[in-house]
Structures are given as structure tokens and as C-alpha cells.
Design a protein around this motif. Sequence first.
Motif, mmCIF file in Angstrom:
data_model
loop_
_atom_site.group_PDB
_atom_site.id
_atom_site.type_symbol
_atom_site.label_atom_id
_atom_site.label_comp_id
_atom_site.label_asym_id
_atom_site.label_seq_id
_atom_site.Cartn_x
_atom_site.Cartn_y
_atom_site.Cartn_z
ATOM 1 N N LEU A 33 0.828 -1.207 0.000
ATOM 2 C CA LEU A 33 0.000 0.000 0.000
ATOM 3 C C LEU A 33 0.860 1.253 0.000
ATOM 4 C CD1 LEU A 33 -2.823 -0.936 2.542
ATOM 5 C CD2 LEU A 33 -2.851 -1.092 0.057
ATOM 6 N N ILE A 34 1.947 1.226 0.745
ATOM 7 C CA ILE A 34 2.802 2.408 0.880
ATOM 8 C C ILE A 34 3.780 2.539 -0.289
ATOM 9 C CG2 ILE A 34 4.595 3.490 2.293
ATOM 10 C CD1 ILE A 34 3.140 2.221 4.738
ATOM 11 N N LEU A 35 4.518 1.490 -0.562
ATOM 12 C CA LEU A 35 5.585 1.573 -1.564
ATOM 13 C C LEU A 35 5.090 1.545 -3.005
ATOM 14 C CD1 LEU A 35 8.208 -0.784 0.127
ATOM 15 C CD2 LEU A 35 8.070 1.713 0.237
ATOM 16 N N ASP A 36 4.082 0.716 -3.284
ATOM 17 C CA ASP A 36 3.620 0.559 -4.667
ATOM 18 C C ASP A 36 2.409 1.420 -5.013
ATOM 19 O OD1 ASP A 36 5.573 -1.445 -5.101
ATOM 20 O OD2 ASP A 36 4.238 -2.956 -4.242
ATOM 21 N N LEU A 37 1.541 1.645 -4.023
ATOM 22 C CA LEU A 37 0.270 2.308 -4.322
ATOM 23 C C LEU A 37 0.187 3.734 -3.781
ATOM 24 C CD1 LEU A 37 -2.073 -0.744 -3.690
ATOM 25 C CD2 LEU A 37 -0.949 -0.034 -5.815
ATOM 26 N N ASN A 38 1.299 4.214 -3.228
ATOM 27 C CA ASN A 38 1.397 5.611 -2.767
ATOM 28 C C ASN A 38 0.341 5.996 -1.727
ATOM 29 O OD1 ASN A 38 3.470 5.870 -4.675
ATOM 30 N ND2 ASN A 38 2.052 6.581 -6.239
ATOM 31 N N ILE A 39 -0.001 5.062 -0.852
ATOM 32 C CA ILE A 39 -0.981 5.357 0.188
ATOM 33 C C ILE A 39 -0.239 5.918 1.400
ATOM 34 C CG2 ILE A 39 -2.760 4.395 1.688
ATOM 35 C CD1 ILE A 39 -3.563 4.326 -1.257
ATOM 36 N N ASP A 40 -0.477 7.189 1.695
ATOM 37 C CA ASP A 40 0.125 7.829 2.861
ATOM 38 C C ASP A 40 -0.940 8.002 3.945
ATOM 39 O OD1 ASP A 40 -1.461 9.988 2.032
ATOM 40 O OD2 ASP A 40 0.231 11.076 1.165
ATOM 41 N N SER A 41 -0.600 8.681 5.023
ATOM 42 C CA SER A 41 -1.532 8.798 6.146
ATOM 43 C C SER A 41 -2.813 9.535 5.773
ATOM 44 C CB SER A 41 -0.858 9.485 7.330
ATOM 45 O OG SER A 41 -0.383 10.762 6.963
ATOM 46 N N LEU A 42 -2.719 10.533 4.950
ATOM 47 C CA LEU A 42 -3.919 11.260 4.515
ATOM 48 C C LEU A 42 -4.807 10.359 3.656
ATOM 49 C CD1 LEU A 42 -5.469 13.891 4.485
ATOM 50 C CD2 LEU A 42 -4.128 14.601 2.520
ATOM 51 N N LYS A 43 -4.186 9.608 2.766
ATOM 52 C CA LYS A 43 -4.953 8.701 1.911
ATOM 53 C C LYS A 43 -5.558 7.551 2.710
ATOM 54 C CE LYS A 43 -2.654 9.777 -2.435
ATOM 55 N NZ LYS A 43 -1.853 9.257 -3.538
ATOM 56 N N ILE A 44 -4.900 7.151 3.812
ATOM 57 C CA ILE A 44 -5.474 6.110 4.679
ATOM 58 C C ILE A 44 -6.808 6.586 5.227
ATOM 59 C CG2 ILE A 44 -5.230 5.039 6.982
ATOM 60 C CD1 ILE A 44 -3.705 3.488 4.924
ATOM 61 N N ALA A 45 -6.871 7.824 5.678
ATOM 62 C CA ALA A 45 -8.120 8.380 6.212
ATOM 63 C C ALA A 45 -9.195 8.425 5.127
ATOM 64 C CB ALA A 45 -7.870 9.766 6.787
ATOM 65 N N GLU A 46 -8.819 8.901 3.954
ATOM 66 C CA GLU A 46 -9.756 8.981 2.840
ATOM 67 C C GLU A 46 -10.221 7.589 2.416
ATOM 68 O OE1 GLU A 46 -9.932 10.829 -1.703
ATOM 69 O OE2 GLU A 46 -8.111 11.092 -0.512
ATOM 70 N N LEU A 47 -9.292 6.650 2.357
ATOM 71 C CA LEU A 47 -9.614 5.278 1.974
ATOM 72 C C LEU A 47 -10.563 4.635 2.987
ATOM 73 C CD1 LEU A 47 -9.069 3.016 -0.078
ATOM 74 C CD2 LEU A 47 -7.060 2.393 1.290
ATOM 75 N N SER A 48 -10.354 4.900 4.259
ATOM 76 C CA SER A 48 -11.237 4.361 5.300
ATOM 77 C C SER A 48 -12.679 4.789 5.062
ATOM 78 C CB SER A 48 -10.798 4.822 6.692
ATOM 79 O OG SER A 48 -9.577 4.248 7.062
ATOM 80 N N VAL A 49 -12.869 6.058 4.761
ATOM 81 C CA VAL A 49 -14.219 6.590 4.525
ATOM 82 C C VAL A 49 -14.844 5.944 3.292
ATOM 83 C CG1 VAL A 49 -15.533 8.669 3.926
ATOM 84 C CG2 VAL A 49 -13.752 8.773 5.683
ATOM 85 N N ILE A 50 -14.087 5.851 2.223
ATOM 86 C CA ILE A 50 -14.605 5.254 0.988
ATOM 87 C C ILE A 50 -14.976 3.792 1.213
ATOM 88 C CG2 ILE A 50 -13.976 4.531 -1.359
ATOM 89 C CD1 ILE A 50 -12.282 7.148 -1.495
ATOM 90 N N LEU A 51 -14.115 3.050 1.908
ATOM 91 C CA LEU A 51 -14.391 1.627 2.156
ATOM 92 C C LEU A 51 -15.598 1.440 3.063
ATOM 93 C CD1 LEU A 51 -10.726 0.354 2.522
ATOM 94 C CD2 LEU A 51 -12.294 -0.103 0.621
ATOM 95 N N GLU A 52 -15.767 2.316 4.048
ATOM 96 C CA GLU A 52 -16.948 2.240 4.911
ATOM 97 C C GLU A 52 -18.223 2.413 4.087
ATOM 98 O OE1 GLU A 52 -16.560 5.007 8.139
ATOM 99 O OE2 GLU A 52 -15.259 3.639 9.253
ATOM 100 N N GLU A 53 -18.190 3.339 3.155
ATOM 101 C CA GLU A 53 -19.355 3.564 2.287
ATOM 102 C C GLU A 53 -19.586 2.381 1.353
ATOM 103 O OE1 GLU A 53 -18.555 7.317 0.392
ATOM 104 O OE2 GLU A 53 -18.923 8.450 2.235
ATOM 105 N N LEU A 54 -18.513 1.863 0.789
ATOM 106 C CA LEU A 54 -18.635 0.727 -0.140
ATOM 107 C C LEU A 54 -19.186 -0.528 0.521
ATOM 108 C CD1 LEU A 54 -15.386 0.697 -2.331
ATOM 109 C CD2 LEU A 54 -17.731 0.807 -3.142
ATOM 110 N N PHE A 55 -18.728 -0.799 1.741
ATOM 111 C CA PHE A 55 -19.077 -2.048 2.399
ATOM 112 C C PHE A 55 -20.098 -1.877 3.522
ATOM 113 C CE2 PHE A 55 -14.958 -2.886 0.430
ATOM 114 C CZ PHE A 55 -15.255 -4.047 -0.257
ATOM 115 N N ASP A 56 -20.536 -0.633 3.744
ATOM 116 C CA ASP A 56 -21.552 -0.329 4.747
ATOM 117 C C ASP A 56 -21.214 -0.944 6.110
ATOM 118 O OD1 ASP A 56 -23.897 0.937 5.565
ATOM 119 O OD2 ASP A 56 -25.085 -0.869 5.274
ATOM 120 N N THR A 57 -19.955 -0.776 6.508
ATOM 121 C CA THR A 57 -19.498 -1.258 7.816
ATOM 122 C C THR A 57 -18.344 -0.380 8.289
ATOM 123 O OG1 THR A 57 -18.963 -3.256 9.076
ATOM 124 C CG2 THR A 57 -17.791 -2.947 7.016
#
Length: 90
Positions: A33-57
Motif C-alpha cells: 500500500l505504501i511503496l507501490d500504491l502511494n498510500i500515505d496517512s492522509l490517503k489512509i483516512a480517505e480510503l477508510s471513509v470510501i471503504l466504509e461507504e462501499l461495504f456499509d461497515t
Amino acid sequence: MTETSDFFTRVKEAIIQVSPEVPEDRITSESSLILDLNIDSLKIAELSVILEELFDTYIFLPELIVKVEDPSKLTMGALVDYIQEEVAAG
């Protein structure tokens, strides 16, 4: 977990939303996630929100990150497995 699973596909779509600069073919179950997909701490927060919406959990990705000794070794496959567990736990 296979790269053709519904969970993998949905998580991949979320990764593309937060890291559009990453070529889609680089997103595999082995991708860091970090080295290949450029996921940093800000993107982790954004990704958490998107995944919560996608999976409704509730999805709290920092919980996953602290489980690994070296966060740079956190893979897309581990993320998908974590989400499957969270969804199953409801």
C-alpha cells in the motif's frame, strides 16, 4: 482471496479513487500500500471513509496498520482480507 473476487475488485476501485496516479495494472494482491500504491496517512483516512461507504461497515485502517511490524509490507491482499473479516463480523 483472489484478484478476481468481488472484495478485491471493490477495494481496487477505492484505491484508484485515492491514488489515481497509480496504473491499474500495478494494483495486485502483493502490492505494498505504501511503496507501490502511494498510500500515505492522509490517503489512509480517505480510503477508510470510501471503504466504509462501499461495504456499509465500520473500517478503521489504522487498526490494520498497527498489526504489522513494518507498515511498508502491508499489502493489498492483507487489506482485502481485513475488510472481509470486518464485513463478516458486521
